[in-house]
Design an enzyme around this catalytic site. Structure first.
Site, PDB file in Angstrom:
ATOM      1  N   SER A 101       0.855  -1.190   0.000  1.00 48.61           N
ATOM      2  CA  SER A 101       0.000   0.000   0.000  1.00 48.61           C
ATOM      3  C   SER A 101       0.894   1.243   0.000  1.00 48.61           C
ATOM      4  CB  SER A 101      -0.957  -0.018   1.203  1.00 48.61           C
ATOM      5  OG  SER A 101      -1.827   1.088   1.178  1.00 48.61           O
ATOM      6  N   THR A 102       0.791   2.089   1.013  1.00 47.98           N
ATOM      7  CA  THR A 102       1.565   3.337   1.055  1.00 47.98           C
ATOM      8  C   THR A 102       3.067   3.045   0.975  1.00 47.98           C
ATOM      9  OG1 THR A 102      -0.148   4.271   2.463  1.00 47.98           O
ATOM     10  CG2 THR A 102       1.940   5.454   2.360  1.00 47.98           C
TER      11      THR A 102
END
Length: 398
Positions: A214-215
């Site tokens: 994700s991030t």
């Protein structure tokens, strides 16, 4: 490639813990007002400034001294991509979140911004009158500000430890004058005081590599796939990265160039074969299914899982019916805990899980959740994950 809170100047002096100071830079008065209201409703952050152009931000950054900047891409006088290095040159630890509408050009610019030191990106809805789109934008923006800001504070605290309190002085988490407020959702899974435990790797030979991120994931993925040529040539690689449509199209192209292997957004019904990287397309969950004697991609438009679409858990759990214990799953940097439940199921079926370590993660949410759940056979810096994966697929079970 790592995300940098980078630049040429020295880090600004650390500030005592307090609300995260957010600078909003966008030429749309509607967007500035919307984000300002959202931030004003959070007790752990505040609007430090609301500016119309990148030039205003560059000229005022030292006076405003924000922790986080939400930076639009398309602005008059000085656009976001041009302002980015100038802002980081003046405040190298500034967390910059690029904001843009979902166009191919803006997606390309966002990827370029990540390579120049932006911490993350967020797509803006084309119309804030669409309630669901505005709600997603609201949720994702606040979470990104909170998680990335918390990581900045943690780094600053390590770099500049606070002075020891006077004898018998009470230790306060906030200045006494501040009223008590409910604590925000935990920004990340914190490392426990005791060392994290790992389990032995499965004795079953892996037949597929699954990756969730994700991030910070785009940079981590590109660094990782550059080292996985021998694995990709002999086994299928399936990736779920939390990312909207258009952005996944660009990411697949970057992965193909970096790995020098075929990489593309997965297509519903296509066969899964060795020698290819399959990326979950933005806005759809990716699963694998049995199609006669073949293994095939199955995309679905169901509800978000763990607030994400695509989500990692659907991929992980669906793979068990196909490869049983012959699965190696890697969980890279990202917010939340997506991948942890699917990772538990993989381990229960006889497979193995590797998590990226906290120090090399942009946000140690997803890998931290897996590590703290005790399902990992290794917790490694990003620059060691590729070599370990290659060894495991070559027969090493240590």
């Amino acid at each position: 490639m790592s995300v940098a809170f980078a630049g040429n100047s020295t880090t600004s002096p650390s500030r005592e813990a307090g609300p995260l100071r957010v600078m909003i830079v966008d030429d749309s008065v509607v967007i500035r007002g919307l984000i300002s209201r959202w931030i004003g409703a959070e007790h752990d952050m505040e609007v430090a400034a609301s500016l119309r152009t990148g030039l205003e931000a560059v000229n005022q950054i030292e006076r405003i001294n924000p922790d986080v900047a939400v930076l639009d891409i398309e602005m008059p006088e000085l656009d976001g991509l041009s302002a980015l290095p100038k802002l980081l040159a003046k405040k190298r630890d500034l967390v910059i979140i690029m904001a843009s509408t979902l166009t191919r050009r803006n997606a390309e610019i966002s990827f370029k911004a990540l390579s120049l030191g932006a911490a993350d990106y967020i797509p803006k809805p084309e119309s804030t009158r669409e309630a669901s789109a505005a709600d997603i934008f609201h949720h994702d923006l606040i979470q990104k500000i909170r998680h990335l800001g918390a990581r900045l504070r943690k780094r600053s605290a390590v770099a500049s430890p606070p002075l020891a309190p006077a004898p018998h002085a009470p230790l306060a988490r906030e200045p006494a004058a501040r009223p008590a407020a409910p604590a925000p959702a935990a920004p990340a899974v914190h490392a426990p005081s005791a060392p994290l435990t790992t389990r032995p790797f499965s004795m079953q030979a892996p037949k597929v590599l699954l990756i969730g991120s994700s991030t910070g994931g785009p940079q981590a993925l590109m660094a990782l796939v550059a080292e996985l040529g021998p694995v990709i040539d002999r086994f299928p690689v399936l990736i779920t990265q939390h990312m909207p449509p258009t952005f996944t199209t660009i990411l697949a192209e970057h992965l193909a160039r970096t790995s020098r292997r075929p990489a593309h957004e997965a297509v519903d019904g296509e066969p899964v074969k060795a020698g290819r990287i399959y990326l979950a397309p933005g806005g759809r969950h990716m699963r694998v299914v049995r199609n006669g004697t073949d293994i095939a991609i199955a995309l679905d438009d169901g509800p978000a899982v763990n607030f994400c679409k695509p989500a990692v858990d659907p991929l992980f759990t669906s793979a068990i019916d196909i490869w049983h214990g012959g699965i190696l799953a890697v969980i890279l940097t990202g917010m939340g805990s997506d991948g942890m439940r699917g990772g538990k199921d993989i381990v229960a079926a006889g497979g193995s899980v590797i998590a990226q370590d906290e120090a090399s993660s942009v946000v140690w949410g997803m890998p931290g959740a897996a590590a703290n759940a005790g399902i990992c056979s290794a917790i490694l810096p990003l620059n060691q994950v590729g070599a370990k994966v290659n060894r495991l697929f070559s027969g090493d079970r240590s």
